[in-house]
Design a protein around this motif. Structure first.
Motif, PDB file in Angstrom:
ATOM      1  N   TRP A  15       0.836  -1.204   0.000  1.00 59.00           N
ATOM      2  CA  TRP A  15       0.000   0.000   0.000  1.00 59.00           C
ATOM      3  C   TRP A  15       0.873   1.257   0.000  1.00 59.00           C
ATOM      4  O   TRP A  15       0.632   2.190  -0.756  1.00 59.00           O
ATOM      5  CB  TRP A  15      -0.910   0.013   1.235  1.00 59.00           C
ATOM      6  N   TYR A  16       1.877   1.267   0.830  1.00 58.11           N
ATOM      7  CA  TYR A  16       2.735   2.445   0.967  1.00 58.11           C
ATOM      8  C   TYR A  16       3.475   2.750  -0.327  1.00 58.11           C
ATOM      9  O   TYR A  16       3.619   3.904  -0.717  1.00 58.11           O
ATOM     10  CB  TYR A  16       3.735   2.202   2.106  1.00 58.11           C
ATOM     11  N   ASP A  17       3.923   1.711  -1.021  1.00 59.51           N
ATOM     12  CA  ASP A  17       4.711   1.909  -2.240  1.00 59.51           C
ATOM     13  C   ASP A  17       3.865   2.200  -3.467  1.00 59.51           C
ATOM     14  O   ASP A  17       4.312   2.917  -4.359  1.00 59.51           O
ATOM     15  CB  ASP A  17       5.564   0.670  -2.516  1.00 59.51           C
ATOM     16  N   TYR A  18       2.667   1.653  -3.555  1.00 62.55           N
ATOM     17  CA  TYR A  18       1.939   1.684  -4.812  1.00 62.55           C
ATOM     18  C   TYR A  18       0.652   2.497  -4.821  1.00 62.55           C
ATOM     19  O   TYR A  18      -0.076   2.457  -5.808  1.00 62.55           O
ATOM     20  CB  TYR A  18       1.633   0.255  -5.264  1.00 62.55           C
ATOM     21  N   SER A  19       0.353   3.241  -3.777  1.00 66.48           N
ATOM     22  CA  SER A  19      -0.842   4.090  -3.808  1.00 66.48           C
ATOM     23  C   SER A  19      -0.545   5.307  -4.671  1.00 66.48           C
ATOM     24  O   SER A  19       0.363   6.081  -4.372  1.00 66.48           O
ATOM     25  CB  SER A  19      -1.231   4.523  -2.400  1.00 66.48           C
ATOM     26  N   PRO A  20      -1.313   5.519  -5.753  1.00 66.27           N
ATOM     27  CA  PRO A  20      -0.975   6.588  -6.692  1.00 66.27           C
ATOM     28  C   PRO A  20      -1.336   7.998  -6.222  1.00 66.27           C
ATOM     29  O   PRO A  20      -0.729   8.967  -6.662  1.00 66.27           O
ATOM     30  CB  PRO A  20      -1.780   6.229  -7.944  1.00 66.27           C
ATOM     31  N   ASN A  21      -2.342   8.133  -5.346  1.00 66.32           N
ATOM     32  CA  ASN A  21      -2.733   9.467  -4.882  1.00 66.32           C
ATOM     33  C   ASN A  21      -3.341   9.364  -3.491  1.00 66.32           C
ATOM     34  O   ASN A  21      -3.486   8.280  -2.936  1.00 66.32           O
ATOM     35  CB  ASN A  21      -3.700  10.135  -5.873  1.00 66.32           C
ATOM     36  N   VAL A  22      -3.718  10.508  -2.938  1.00 63.12           N
ATOM     37  CA  VAL A  22      -4.196  10.566  -1.560  1.00 63.12           C
ATOM     38  C   VAL A  22      -5.531   9.848  -1.387  1.00 63.12           C
ATOM     39  O   VAL A  22      -5.736   9.157  -0.382  1.00 63.12           O
ATOM     40  CB  VAL A  22      -4.307  12.032  -1.088  1.00 63.12           C
ATOM     41  N   GLU A  23      -6.436   9.977  -2.341  1.00 60.49           N
ATOM     42  CA  GLU A  23      -7.743   9.346  -2.198  1.00 60.49           C
ATOM     43  C   GLU A  23      -7.620   7.821  -2.160  1.00 60.49           C
ATOM     44  O   GLU A  23      -8.214   7.162  -1.302  1.00 60.49           O
ATOM     45  CB  GLU A  23      -8.667   9.759  -3.349  1.00 60.49           C
ATOM     46  N   ALA A  25      -4.928   6.191  -1.419  1.00 61.75           N
ATOM     47  CA  ALA A  25      -4.153   5.863  -0.221  1.00 61.75           C
ATOM     48  C   ALA A  25      -5.046   5.851   1.015  1.00 61.75           C
ATOM     49  O   ALA A  25      -4.919   4.964   1.866  1.00 61.75           O
ATOM     50  CB  ALA A  25      -3.008   6.852  -0.047  1.00 61.75           C
ATOM     51  N   THR A  26      -5.936   6.804   1.139  1.00 63.45           N
ATOM     52  CA  THR A  26      -6.836   6.861   2.287  1.00 63.45           C
ATOM     53  C   THR A  26      -7.747   5.639   2.326  1.00 63.45           C
ATOM     54  O   THR A  26      -7.915   5.000   3.377  1.00 63.45           O
ATOM     55  CB  THR A  26      -7.678   8.153   2.246  1.00 63.45           C
ATOM     56  N   HIS A  27      -8.303   5.297   1.176  1.00 66.65           N
ATOM     57  CA  HIS A  27      -9.177   4.123   1.107  1.00 66.65           C
ATOM     58  C   HIS A  27      -8.390   2.858   1.448  1.00 66.65           C
ATOM     59  O   HIS A  27      -8.848   2.015   2.224  1.00 66.65           O
ATOM     60  CB  HIS A  27      -9.797   4.020  -0.282  1.00 66.65           C
ATOM     61  N   GLY A  28      -7.207   2.719   0.880  1.00 65.02           N
ATOM     62  CA  GLY A  28      -6.385   1.543   1.143  1.00 65.02           C
ATOM     63  C   GLY A  28      -5.941   1.451   2.593  1.00 65.02           C
ATOM     64  O   GLY A  28      -5.886   0.365   3.173  1.00 65.02           O
ATOM     65  N   GLU A  57      -0.406  12.016   9.414  1.00 60.26           N
ATOM     66  CA  GLU A  57       1.002  12.144   9.054  1.00 60.26           C
ATOM     67  C   GLU A  57       1.412  11.051   8.063  1.00 60.26           C
ATOM     68  O   GLU A  57       2.186  11.299   7.135  1.00 60.26           O
ATOM     69  CB  GLU A  57       1.882  12.085  10.302  1.00 60.26           C
ATOM     70  N   ILE A  58       0.901   9.848   8.254  1.00 59.09           N
ATOM     71  CA  ILE A  58       1.223   8.754   7.336  1.00 59.09           C
ATOM     72  C   ILE A  58       0.655   9.040   5.954  1.00 59.09           C
ATOM     73  O   ILE A  58       1.331   8.855   4.934  1.00 59.09           O
ATOM     74  CB  ILE A  58       0.687   7.416   7.891  1.00 59.09           C
ATOM     75  N   LEU A  59      -0.565   9.510   5.902  1.00 57.13           N
ATOM     76  CA  LEU A  59      -1.199   9.795   4.607  1.00 57.13           C
ATOM     77  C   LEU A  59      -0.603  11.027   3.932  1.00 57.13           C
ATOM     78  O   LEU A  59      -0.694  11.156   2.709  1.00 57.13           O
ATOM     79  CB  LEU A  59      -2.708   9.948   4.785  1.00 57.13           C
ATOM     80  N   ASN A  60       0.002  11.922   4.691  1.00 57.52           N
ATOM     81  CA  ASN A  60       0.623  13.102   4.086  1.00 57.52           C
ATOM     82  C   ASN A  60       1.740  12.735   3.117  1.00 57.52           C
ATOM     83  O   ASN A  60       2.032  13.489   2.192  1.00 57.52           O
ATOM     84  CB  ASN A  60       1.179  14.037   5.157  1.00 57.52           C
ATOM     85  N   TYR A  61       2.363  11.596   3.308  1.00 56.57           N
ATOM     86  CA  TYR A  61       3.413  11.150   2.387  1.00 56.57           C
ATOM     87  C   TYR A  61       2.889  11.087   0.956  1.00 56.57           C
ATOM     88  O   TYR A  61       3.600  11.385   0.007  1.00 56.57           O
ATOM     89  CB  TYR A  61       3.936   9.777   2.811  1.00 56.57           C
ATOM     90  N   HIS A  62       1.626  10.760   0.792  1.00 56.36           N
ATOM     91  CA  HIS A  62       1.061  10.585  -0.545  1.00 56.36           C
ATOM     92  C   HIS A  62       0.691  11.907  -1.212  1.00 56.36           C
ATOM     93  O   HIS A  62       0.292  11.914  -2.365  1.00 56.36           O
ATOM     94  CB  HIS A  62      -0.141   9.639  -0.482  1.00 56.36           C
ATOM     95  N   HIS A  63       0.864  13.018  -0.507  1.00 56.20           N
ATOM     96  CA  HIS A  63       0.661  14.326  -1.126  1.00 56.20           C
ATOM     97  C   HIS A  63       1.847  14.710  -2.006  1.00 56.20           C
ATOM     98  O   HIS A  63       1.672  15.201  -3.114  1.00 56.20           O
ATOM     99  CB  HIS A  63       0.463  15.415  -0.064  1.00 56.20           C
TER     100      HIS A  63
END
Length: 109
Positions: A15-23, A25-28, A57-63
């Motif tokens: 999940w951390y490596d392959y989530s393409p965007n914040v939305e 990533a949040t769902h995952g 903070e974890i999800l901010n990485y995907h921004h």
């Protein structure tokens, strides 16, 4: 139990490596938390509590996809240098040693 926890951990890495965007990533991330709730172990429950507390903070990485890993790596090198050379008398040599230690990758190329 061990296999379930290992697969759950591997799911987080993917999940951390392959989530393409914040939305996505949040769902995952929410789905990953739900998977963790199915595992009945105190260490997993503790990890889930920590992850929920640091969710923003974890999800901010995907921004923007950058971390402070470089700074942390240099900090660890300085601490290791200090442990090895605790009683250097010359402060200029000490500072020069830290600069060399933190820039070894530049010297080797």
């Amino acid at each position: 139990l061990l296999r379930n926890v290992w697969e759950w951990k591997e799911t987080f890495t993917a999940w951390y490596d392959y989530s393409p965007n914040v939305e996505v990533a949040t769902h995952g991330f929410n789905r990953w938390l739900e998977q963790g709730e199915q595992i009945a172990h105190t260490a997993v429950k503790s990890a889930l509590k920590t992850m929920r507390n640091w969710q923003d903070e974890i999800l901010n990485y995907h921004h923007c996809r950058w971390t402070n890993a470089t700074v942390e790596g240099r900090h660890n090198r300085i601490k290791a240098f200090q442990r090895r050379h605790y009683f250097l008398r010359n402060p200029d040599r000490y500072k020069a040693g830290i600069l060399v230690e933190c820039n070894l990758h530049r010297l080797s190329s």
